[in-house]
Scaffold this active site. Structure first.
Site, PDB file in Angstrom:
ATOM      1  N   ASP A 286       0.855  -1.179   0.000  1.00  0.00           N
ATOM      2  CA  ASP A 286       0.000   0.000   0.000  1.00  0.00           C
ATOM      3  C   ASP A 286       0.892   1.229   0.000  1.00  0.00           C
ATOM      4  OD1 ASP A 286      -2.733   1.289   0.473  1.00  0.00           O
ATOM      5  OD2 ASP A 286      -1.555   2.102   2.138  1.00  0.00           O
TER       6      ASP A 286
ATOM      7  N   GLU B 117      -1.686  -1.284  -6.035  1.00  0.00           N
ATOM      8  CA  GLU B 117      -2.931  -0.665  -6.467  1.00  0.00           C
ATOM      9  C   GLU B 117      -2.771  -0.133  -7.882  1.00  0.00           C
ATOM     10  OE1 GLU B 117      -5.275   1.816  -3.169  1.00  0.00           O
ATOM     11  OE2 GLU B 117      -3.116   1.826  -3.026  1.00  0.00           O
TER      12      GLU B 117
ATOM     13  N   ASP C 267      -3.370   1.094   6.736  1.00  0.00           N
ATOM     14  CA  ASP C 267      -2.503   0.812   5.593  1.00  0.00           C
ATOM     15  C   ASP C 267      -2.133  -0.671   5.513  1.00  0.00           C
ATOM     16  OD1 ASP C 267      -2.606   3.524   5.149  1.00  0.00           O
ATOM     17  OD2 ASP C 267      -0.647   3.930   6.064  1.00  0.00           O
TER      18      ASP C 267
END
Ligand SMILES: [Zn+2]
Length: 242
Positions: A57, A148, A229
């Site tokens: 992340d 991501e 996170d």
């Protein structure tokens, strides 16, 4: 252009043996001079890795949080330079066009941007190497890294400086992870842009809204309490195992 000798400040940076030097290019940026050397080197095909899958992340306070619990904070030096950058931008916008002071600010701004870019790249190099390369033995290196997806539309339409800087870091991070994954034999996977990595509970899969200020995910369904996170990173890791 006459051929002449150039004195370099750095020592031991230039490759000497094993590689074939093709060419060198001299360039200037923000008042500094650089030589880039193009080399040709055969990189052996990496042995397949068998280590665990790592979800990563990316954020602002912590540059990267990994699903195995590793955390890489944003370096203070970079935060300070970015603060200075914002101040110089404000200063520039107040100064009269064509004035000498404005020109001075422009020069400072160019240098500061350059310094920020170098700091950013350097810290990202360290993090991406730590994630992909540093594990020993080599076969224990991560089998895959899951990230991501980058919001490209947002990247193009965003005019806020802070966000723009964060996005630059994100793009550079992906770039480095991809080429290093190639070197070390890992795969790279991306979550699609609608994957709710923040909203989803990494233990039970329940989804709930989370305000930006909430740093802890407390699942209303199964009771899991976990750093926001880290939860996101673990969700990304799980994407690898459908
Ligand atoms: Zn849950």
């Amino acid at each position: 252009m006459p051929v002449d000798r150039l004195k370099l400040k750095e020592r031991g940076y230039l490759p000497t043996q094993e590689v074939h030097i093709l060419s060198a290019t001299v360039s200037e940026r923000a008042g500094r001079w650089f030589v880039s050397v193009q080399v040709e080197e055969e990189i052996k095909k990496p042995a397949p890795t068998q280590g665990k899958v790592v979800g990563v992340d990316l954020g602002v306070a912590n540059l990267a949080t990994c699903s195995d619990g590793r955390r890489y904070p944003n370096p203070r030096a970079l935060q300070q330079v970015e603060k200075r950058l914002r101040r110089l931008h404000r200063q520039l916008s107040r100064q009269q066009k064509g004035s000498q002071n404005r020109e001075k600010t422009r020069t400072k701004l160019a240098r500061t941007h350059f310094r920020a870019a170098n700091l950013r790249k350097d810290s990202l190099q360290k993090v991406t190497s730590a994630i992909l390369a540093k594990t020993k033995p080599a076969r224990k290196r991560p089998r895959a890294v899951v990230l991501e997806d980058l919001n490209v539309e947002g990247l193009l339409s965003n005019h806020r400086l802070a966000q723009a800087l964060a996005d630059v870091g994100l793009a550079e991070f992906r770039f480095q992870i991809e080429y290093k994954a190639g070197w070390y034999g890992s795969q790279v996977r991306y979550a699609d842009r609608f994957f709710p990595s923040t909203k989803r509970c990494s233990r039970c899969g329940h989804q709930q809204e989370l305000r930006l200020a909430e740093r802890v995910y407390s699942c209303e369904h199964c009771g899991l309490v976990i750093d926001r996170d880290l939860n996101a990173a673990m969700n990304l890791e799980q994407l690898f195992y459908p």
